[in-house]
Write an enzyme that holds these catalytic residues in place. Structure first.
Site, short mmCIF file in Angstrom:
data_model
loop_
_atom_site.label_atom_id
_atom_site.label_comp_id
_atom_site.label_asym_id
_atom_site.label_seq_id
_atom_site.Cartn_x
_atom_site.Cartn_y
_atom_site.Cartn_z
N LYS A 21 0.83 -1.22 0.00
CA LYS A 21 0.00 0.00 0.00
C LYS A 21 0.86 1.26 0.00
O LYS A 21 0.63 2.18 -0.77
CB LYS A 21 -0.95 0.00 1.22
CG LYS A 21 -1.89 -1.18 1.28
CD LYS A 21 -2.83 -1.11 2.47
CE LYS A 21 -2.13 -1.13 3.81
NZ LYS A 21 -1.36 -2.38 4.07
N ARG A 27 -8.80 1.10 9.29
CA ARG A 27 -8.40 -0.28 9.56
C ARG A 27 -9.48 -1.01 10.35
O ARG A 27 -9.29 -2.17 10.69
CB ARG A 27 -7.10 -0.28 10.37
CG ARG A 27 -5.86 -0.69 9.55
CD ARG A 27 -4.69 -0.61 10.51
NE ARG A 27 -3.52 -1.31 10.14
CZ ARG A 27 -2.46 -0.75 9.56
NH1 ARG A 27 -2.48 0.50 9.16
NH2 ARG A 27 -1.37 -1.46 9.36
N ARG A 48 11.46 -5.87 4.61
CA ARG A 48 11.30 -4.41 4.40
C ARG A 48 12.36 -3.62 5.17
O ARG A 48 12.71 -3.94 6.29
CB ARG A 48 9.91 -3.99 4.88
CG ARG A 48 9.69 -2.48 4.81
CD ARG A 48 8.23 -2.11 4.85
NE ARG A 48 7.54 -2.51 6.05
CZ ARG A 48 6.21 -2.39 6.24
NH1 ARG A 48 5.46 -1.87 5.29
NH2 ARG A 48 5.66 -2.79 7.36
N ARG A 83 12.00 -2.03 10.78
CA ARG A 83 11.00 -1.70 11.80
C ARG A 83 10.88 -2.86 12.77
O ARG A 83 10.86 -4.01 12.36
CB ARG A 83 9.64 -1.45 11.14
CG ARG A 83 9.51 -0.08 10.52
CD ARG A 83 8.26 0.08 9.66
NE ARG A 83 7.04 -0.45 10.21
CZ ARG A 83 5.84 -0.37 9.61
NH1 ARG A 83 5.74 0.23 8.43
NH2 ARG A 83 4.77 -0.88 10.16
N ARG A 90 0.20 -9.27 13.40
CA ARG A 90 -0.37 -8.21 12.54
C ARG A 90 -1.28 -8.80 11.47
O ARG A 90 -2.31 -8.22 11.13
CB ARG A 90 0.76 -7.39 11.91
CG ARG A 90 1.43 -6.48 12.95
CD ARG A 90 2.72 -5.92 12.44
NE ARG A 90 2.53 -4.97 11.38
CZ ARG A 90 3.48 -4.65 10.50
NH1 ARG A 90 4.67 -5.24 10.55
NH2 ARG A 90 3.25 -3.75 9.58
P1 ADP Z 1 2.29 -1.87 3.18
O1 ADP Z 1 2.29 -0.36 3.13
O2 ADP Z 1 1.07 -2.46 2.54
O3 ADP Z 1 2.54 -2.40 4.55
P2 ADP Z 1 4.82 -1.61 1.72
O4 ADP Z 1 4.46 -0.73 0.57
O5 ADP Z 1 5.59 -1.00 2.83
O6 ADP Z 1 3.51 -2.37 2.29
O7 ADP Z 1 5.61 -2.85 1.11
C1 ADP Z 1 6.09 -3.90 1.95
C2 ADP Z 1 7.43 -4.38 1.44
O8 ADP Z 1 7.25 -5.04 0.17
C3 ADP Z 1 8.45 -3.28 1.17
O9 ADP Z 1 9.71 -3.78 1.49
C4 ADP Z 1 8.34 -3.00 -0.34
O10 ADP Z 1 9.55 -2.54 -0.90
C5 ADP Z 1 7.97 -4.39 -0.87
N1 ADP Z 1 7.03 -4.37 -2.00
C6 ADP Z 1 5.97 -3.54 -2.19
N2 ADP Z 1 5.30 -3.85 -3.30
C7 ADP Z 1 5.96 -4.92 -3.84
C8 ADP Z 1 5.78 -5.74 -5.02
N3 ADP Z 1 4.74 -5.51 -5.85
N4 ADP Z 1 6.65 -6.75 -5.25
C9 ADP Z 1 7.66 -6.99 -4.39
N5 ADP Z 1 7.90 -6.27 -3.28
C10 ADP Z 1 7.06 -5.25 -3.00
P1 AMP Z 2 1.60 0.57 9.16
O1 AMP Z 2 2.70 1.57 9.01
O2 AMP Z 2 0.38 0.93 8.36
O3 AMP Z 2 2.06 -0.84 8.94
O4 AMP Z 2 1.12 0.66 10.68
C1 AMP Z 2 1.99 0.33 11.75
C2 AMP Z 2 1.20 0.20 13.03
O5 AMP Z 2 0.61 1.47 13.38
C3 AMP Z 2 0.03 -0.79 13.01
O6 AMP Z 2 0.42 -2.14 13.22
C4 AMP Z 2 -0.84 -0.25 14.15
O7 AMP Z 2 -0.30 -0.57 15.42
C5 AMP Z 2 -0.67 1.27 13.97
N1 AMP Z 2 -1.69 1.81 13.04
C6 AMP Z 2 -1.47 2.34 11.81
N2 AMP Z 2 -2.62 2.73 11.24
C7 AMP Z 2 -3.61 2.41 12.13
C8 AMP Z 2 -5.02 2.54 12.12
N3 AMP Z 2 -5.67 3.04 11.07
N4 AMP Z 2 -5.71 2.13 13.20
C9 AMP Z 2 -5.08 1.62 14.27
N5 AMP Z 2 -3.75 1.45 14.36
C10 AMP Z 2 -3.01 1.84 13.29
#
Ligand code: ADP
Ligand code: AMP
Length: 224
Positions: free
Chosen positions: A19, A94, A133, A166, A177
């Site tokens: 995302k 969420r 990541r 992270r 998660r």
């Molecule tokens: P989210 O925001 O949904 O938690 P991220 O955008 O942070 O996910 O992506 C999670 C990990 O996967 C990151 O390390 C990113 O570089 C990698 N990633 C994102 N999209 C893809 C894809 N289409 N193919 C492979 N790796 C991806």
């Molecule tokens: P993210 O960066 O989206 O993976 O979020 C990291 C963490 O932040 C999550 O695992 C939750 O603990 C908290 N968080 C982020 N967005 C929300 C949300 N919309 N509602 C509740 N907790 C959130």
């Protein structure tokens, strides 16, 4: 590609689906503002605010921060001028309560959600993406140790900052998660489907392919 009205997109999908990666790319392509609730919490944590300290207790466990706190934070953020052309919501809502609250916030602004792209990827894929990541300590840019490498190891391409893992991307937290996603967040799929806003995107594809699919879907909405 500009629209006469604000365009609001809600990116749905499990943690690790991509995302944030897509939101940043869409922000550049479409001139909308990416708002990540996770980034807002991490910013508060970095600045050691009370909100940041509270959020940390939930983030470390892979649990959701309570709805009232999260909703208030996002509501305040989207009032700012940089959100006037529209927002790409990443990681918010969420829960169903957050989704209803977002609808109400937008109604007050005379606006609505235009599309809810759901990034669909298997548990194995998202776990692999989360544990690999890496994030820039300074600007928050996102990389992956296999799929999205920086040009220089552990150094951010954008700002030269140091990359880190992270703590909630360690395997023990990732599992919870995903459980929290299925229990509390996945009902949003039905919520947006019922409103005719859901479009399923195959996120088990390379980043550029997913981006093109997303752009095609969003541009079709903007044209309407
Ligand atoms: P989210 O925001 O949904 O938690 P991220 O955008 O942070 O996910 O992506 C999670 C990990 O996967 C990151 O390390 C990113 O570089 C990698 N990633 C994102 N999209 C893809 C894809 N289409 N193919 C492979 N790796 C991806
Ligand atoms: P993210 O960066 O989206 O993976 O979020 C990291 C963490 O932040 C999550 O695992 C939750 O603990 C908290 N968080 C982020 N967005 C929300 C949300 N919309 N509602 C509740 N907790 C959130």
């Amino acid at each position: 590609m500009a629209s006469a009205y604000p365009v609001h997109l809600v990116l749905v999908g499990p943690p690790g689906a991509g995302k944030g990666t897509q939101a940043v790319m869409l922000e550049r392509e479409l001139g909308l503002k990416q708002i990540s609730s996770g980034d807002l919490f991490r910013e508060n944590l970095k600045n050691q605010t009370e909100l940041g300290k509270l959020a940390k207790t939930y983030i470390d466990q892979g649990e959701l921060v309570p709805d009232n706190v999260t909703i208030a934070m996002v509501e305040e953020r989207i009032q700012r001028a940089d959100c006037a052309t529209g927002v790409i919501f990443d990681g918010f809502p969420r829960t169903l309560e957050q989704a209803r609250a977002l609808d109400e916030m937008l109604v007050l602004q005379g606006s609505v959600i235009g599309l809810a792209p759901a990034l669909v990827a298997s548990d194995v894929i998202v776990s692999d993406r989360l544990t690999g990541r890496r994030v820039c300590r300074d600007c928050g840019a996102v990389y992956h140790i296999v799929y999205n490498l920086p040009k220089v190891e552990d150094v951010c391409d954008v700002c030269g900052g140091e990359l880190y893992q992270r703590s909630d991307d360690l395997p023990e937290t990732v599992c919870n998660r995903l459980y929290v996603y299925y229990k509390q967040t996945s009902p949003l799929i039905g919520y947006y489907f019922a409103r005719n806003l859901l479009v399923r995107i195959d996120a088990d594809q390379p980043i550029e392919t997913v981006k093109q699919t997303m752009l095609d879907a969003v541009k079709a909405v903007i044209r309407k």
